[in-house]
Design an enzyme around this catalytic site. Sequence first.
Site, PDB file in Angstrom:
ATOM      1  N   CYS A   2       0.838  -1.182   0.000  1.00  0.00           N
ATOM      2  CA  CYS A   2       0.000   0.000   0.000  1.00  0.00           C
ATOM      3  C   CYS A   2       0.889   1.254   0.000  1.00  0.00           C
ATOM      4  CB  CYS A   2      -0.944   0.091   1.185  1.00  0.00           C
ATOM      5  SG  CYS A   2      -2.087  -1.281   1.294  1.00  0.00           S
ATOM      6  N   ARG A  30       3.740  -0.148  -4.896  1.00  0.00           N
ATOM      7  CA  ARG A  30       3.494  -0.680  -3.551  1.00  0.00           C
ATOM      8  C   ARG A  30       2.187  -1.457  -3.473  1.00  0.00           C
ATOM      9  NH1 ARG A  30       6.918   1.724   0.215  1.00  0.00           N
ATOM     10  NH2 ARG A  30       5.608   0.884   1.850  1.00  0.00           N
ATOM     11  N   TRP A  77      -2.654  -2.819  -1.688  1.00  0.00           N
ATOM     12  CA  TRP A  77      -2.314  -4.236  -1.841  1.00  0.00           C
ATOM     13  C   TRP A  77      -3.161  -4.935  -0.788  1.00  0.00           C
ATOM     14  CZ3 TRP A  77      -0.270  -8.416   0.842  1.00  0.00           C
ATOM     15  CH2 TRP A  77       0.191  -9.477   0.057  1.00  0.00           C
ATOM     16  N   ASN A 103      -1.619   2.101   5.622  1.00  0.00           N
ATOM     17  CA  ASN A 103      -0.786   0.988   5.176  1.00  0.00           C
ATOM     18  C   ASN A 103      -0.404   0.214   6.417  1.00  0.00           C
ATOM     19  OD1 ASN A 103       1.096  -0.728   3.992  1.00  0.00           O
ATOM     20  ND2 ASN A 103       2.736   0.807   4.114  1.00  0.00           N
ATOM     21  N   GLY A 104      -0.738  -1.084   6.459  1.00  0.00           N
ATOM     22  CA  GLY A 104      -0.399  -1.877   7.631  1.00  0.00           C
ATOM     23  C   GLY A 104      -1.508  -2.840   7.960  1.00  0.00           C
ATOM     24  N   GLU A 469      17.852 -16.852  -8.460  1.00  0.00           N
ATOM     25  CA  GLU A 469      17.311 -15.537  -8.820  1.00  0.00           C
ATOM     26  C   GLU A 469      16.713 -15.573 -10.225  1.00  0.00           C
ATOM     27  OE1 GLU A 469      16.474 -13.132  -7.190  1.00  0.00           O
ATOM     28  OE2 GLU A 469      16.263 -11.498  -8.605  1.00  0.00           O
ATOM     29  N   LYS A 473      12.862 -14.626 -10.936  1.00  0.00           N
ATOM     30  CA  LYS A 473      12.536 -13.484 -11.803  1.00  0.00           C
ATOM     31  C   LYS A 473      11.555 -13.888 -12.902  1.00  0.00           C
ATOM     32  CE  LYS A 473      13.507 -10.668 -10.373  1.00  0.00           C
ATOM     33  NZ  LYS A 473      14.035  -9.947  -9.257  1.00  0.00           N
ATOM     34  N   GLU A 476       8.157 -14.422 -11.402  1.00  0.00           N
ATOM     35  CA  GLU A 476       7.538 -13.161 -10.969  1.00  0.00           C
ATOM     36  C   GLU A 476       6.933 -12.365 -12.112  1.00  0.00           C
ATOM     37  OE1 GLU A 476      10.857 -11.121  -8.980  1.00  0.00           O
ATOM     38  OE2 GLU A 476       9.418 -10.728  -7.396  1.00  0.00           O
ATOM     39  N   HIS A 492      18.411 -36.247  -8.819  1.00  0.00           N
ATOM     40  CA  HIS A 492      17.758 -36.951  -7.706  1.00  0.00           C
ATOM     41  C   HIS A 492      16.256 -36.721  -7.694  1.00  0.00           C
ATOM     42  CE1 HIS A 492      21.530 -38.292  -5.937  1.00  0.00           C
ATOM     43  NE2 HIS A 492      22.007 -37.068  -6.145  1.00  0.00           N
ATOM     44  N   LYS A 584       5.969  -4.338  -3.998  1.00  0.00           N
ATOM     45  CA  LYS A 584       7.413  -4.115  -3.912  1.00  0.00           C
ATOM     46  C   LYS A 584       7.927  -4.370  -2.494  1.00  0.00           C
ATOM     47  CE  LYS A 584      11.350  -2.371  -5.519  1.00  0.00           C
ATOM     48  NZ  LYS A 584      12.080  -3.295  -6.394  1.00  0.00           N
TER      49      LYS A 584
HETATM   50  O1  M6R Z   1      12.922  -4.991   0.183  1.00  0.00           O
HETATM   51  P1  M6R Z   1      13.456  -6.368   0.303  1.00  0.00           P
HETATM   52  O2  M6R Z   1      14.753  -6.570  -0.384  1.00  0.00           O
HETATM   53  O3  M6R Z   1      13.525  -6.866   1.722  1.00  0.00           O
HETATM   54  O4  M6R Z   1      12.403  -7.315  -0.429  1.00  0.00           O
HETATM   55  C1  M6R Z   1      12.496  -8.701  -0.335  1.00  0.00           C
HETATM   56  C2  M6R Z   1      11.595  -9.375  -1.328  1.00  0.00           C
HETATM   57  O5  M6R Z   1      10.250  -9.087  -1.052  1.00  0.00           O
HETATM   58  C3  M6R Z   1      11.913  -8.952  -2.763  1.00  0.00           C
HETATM   59  O6  M6R Z   1      13.240  -9.202  -3.077  1.00  0.00           O
HETATM   60  C4  M6R Z   1      11.007  -9.711  -3.754  1.00  0.00           C
HETATM   61  O7  M6R Z   1      11.364 -11.052  -3.810  1.00  0.00           O
HETATM   62  C5  M6R Z   1      11.061  -9.002  -5.102  1.00  0.00           C
HETATM   63  N1  M6R Z   1       9.789  -9.080  -5.702  1.00  0.00           N
HETATM   64  C6  M6R Z   1      12.094  -9.572  -5.989  1.00  0.00           C
HETATM   65  O8  M6R Z   1      12.020  -9.199  -7.317  1.00  0.00           O
END
Ligand code: M6R
Length: 589
Positions: A2, A30, A77, A103-104, A469, A473, A476, A492, A584
């Site tokens: 948010c 956000r 969010w 937000n929270g 990663e 990616k 995501e 395995h 994010k």
């Molecule tokens: O702000 P942070 O680095 O703590 O965030 C951690 C994860 O939420 C963040 O890396 C998430 O996996 C991203 N969407 C990666 O692209």
Amino acid sequence: MCGIIGVVCQEESRRIAEITVNALKRLEYRGYDSVGVASVSSRGIEVRKAKGKVDDVVRIKRIPELTGFLMIGHTRWATHGPPSDKNAHPHTDCKGEVAVVHNGTIKNYRELREELESLGHKFVSETDTEVIPHLIEEFMKRGMDSFSAFKAAIRALHGSYAVLAIVKGERKIYFAKKDNPLVIGLGNGMNFVASDIPAFLDETDRVIVLKDGELGYVTPEEVHVETLEGNVVDVTKRTIVVTWKSESVTKGGYPHFMLKEIHESPVAVEDTINGMLSDMETLTEAVKALAEARRVIVVASGTSYHAGLYFHELLLSEGYNSLPIIASEYYTVKANPSDVVLAISQSGETLDVVQAVKSFKTKGAKVISLTNVIGSALARESDVALYMRAGPEIGVAATKTFVSQLASLALLFSELTGSFKEEIKKIRSILERTIETYEGISKEWGEELAKKSNAYYLGRGLGLPLAMEGALKIKEVAYVHAEAYPAGESKHGPIALVSPGFPVFFINVDKSDLLLNNHAEMKARGAETFAISSNVALGADHEIVLGLSDFLSTFAVAPIIQLVSYYAAVTRGYDPDKPRNLAKTVTVE
Ligand code: M6R
């Protein structure tokens, strides 16, 4: 999760809507389940909100036509209640004379709601937030002035919050912060309160970062801050001037922030390394703590966890005792005072990481943090706060900040062990050359992967965190199901899924001799293989041979796997800046 923004001006005008809409666009990363604003003008409070993305809601609800002397806005969010028009913020009291964005998570909202309903308050949403305007209304009904009522409402909440509230007829935005970020922007004849700095960066670079437990109000001329206990706080000395440029939060001619931010990696890394070296005192303190630690607990989430695994691999290579832990699983580790915790988080606000660190601190462990946001919650919780200087990252997928994390951790390792001193100086130029040389091939690979439903990413040693990663990616942003494994482990079980044409991606930057066999095993099952290799070619169907040392190759791999995912997403017709269901910064459990 948010994004919230508040703007208060001296004059009643449409400018307020223009600034708020611009801020909402900057905050959309956000959360993009719904959008809403509330303005205060001489006519009272007007709320316009709906489910959907910023551009659509702004157009359909004709938000730019609103006038007023103050406005609050929200991008959501969803946590409590699905994305819908009625769950969109701002939420109001029974009479529409108080409006709130939040937000929270309010943990005791059910009890509060029952109590308020028993007093006759009518709720219209399923959100936890809606208790806040009703609480303010209730306290005002009992005779309190609006600020006292706001403070009483905040004191009644259990949970986390960055809250803004406005009251009909008042030229004030009330705010409160606990466990979620909130910053004040100091303008000329106007002031701002927002989840983060990019929201108002076009208007001002003078910022006050609020601390947990602080609340108060802004008017066009004044910022008043006090603690929850009622002690007035002088924040004038806490004003900082940020160096982020307004252009860094626009797409600057690129179709997406993700692509722009991948292209910004070389500069981000250079700024990060120079920034860390310019604060040798902090760097030395971190190195000393690591050198004296009996065990290094590396804690992070998502992409930052992969950067943490990279550091773990480096530490292992020199015989250090290191334990990487996914932040949300922190309770499985028994920390003690001889441990040093290295907490990594781009935002510095990820709740899982902050909670892990708080818990490890109670066991006496020393905490080093690595974040990209000055004054973030994590930085404040740590004994030694290291900062990347990657600049703001708007794309939800971490890209330039991942590369900056790798570079900062490599620098930390280099200062600890004396290795890679010369190679670190080359990272920027390696990144520039990689992006220039391999963007075309990455696009072709992305277009090929866009046709697939599943993929494996395999690596060994330093290549494994990058394989992880790569898989994260592409999941995501392109919604291609991908799993990463240590290459040797693939035989395995995972290999059972491999049939002709199944894509297998090799990150061949460590233990190439062993990966040759793993590649042959996959080829024997008809896999379509892709490889990024430092020097020794695997003979993959699609292969980039970087001609670099293993250490430098890890940096070149990062933008390539990011570009592959970006182009796979675009080929599939998805917006890589706003992956579904993601935010994010994840500030919930
Ligand atoms: O702000 P942070 O680095 O703590 O965030 C951690 C994860 O939420 C963040 O890396 C998430 O996996 C991203 N969407 C990666 O692209």
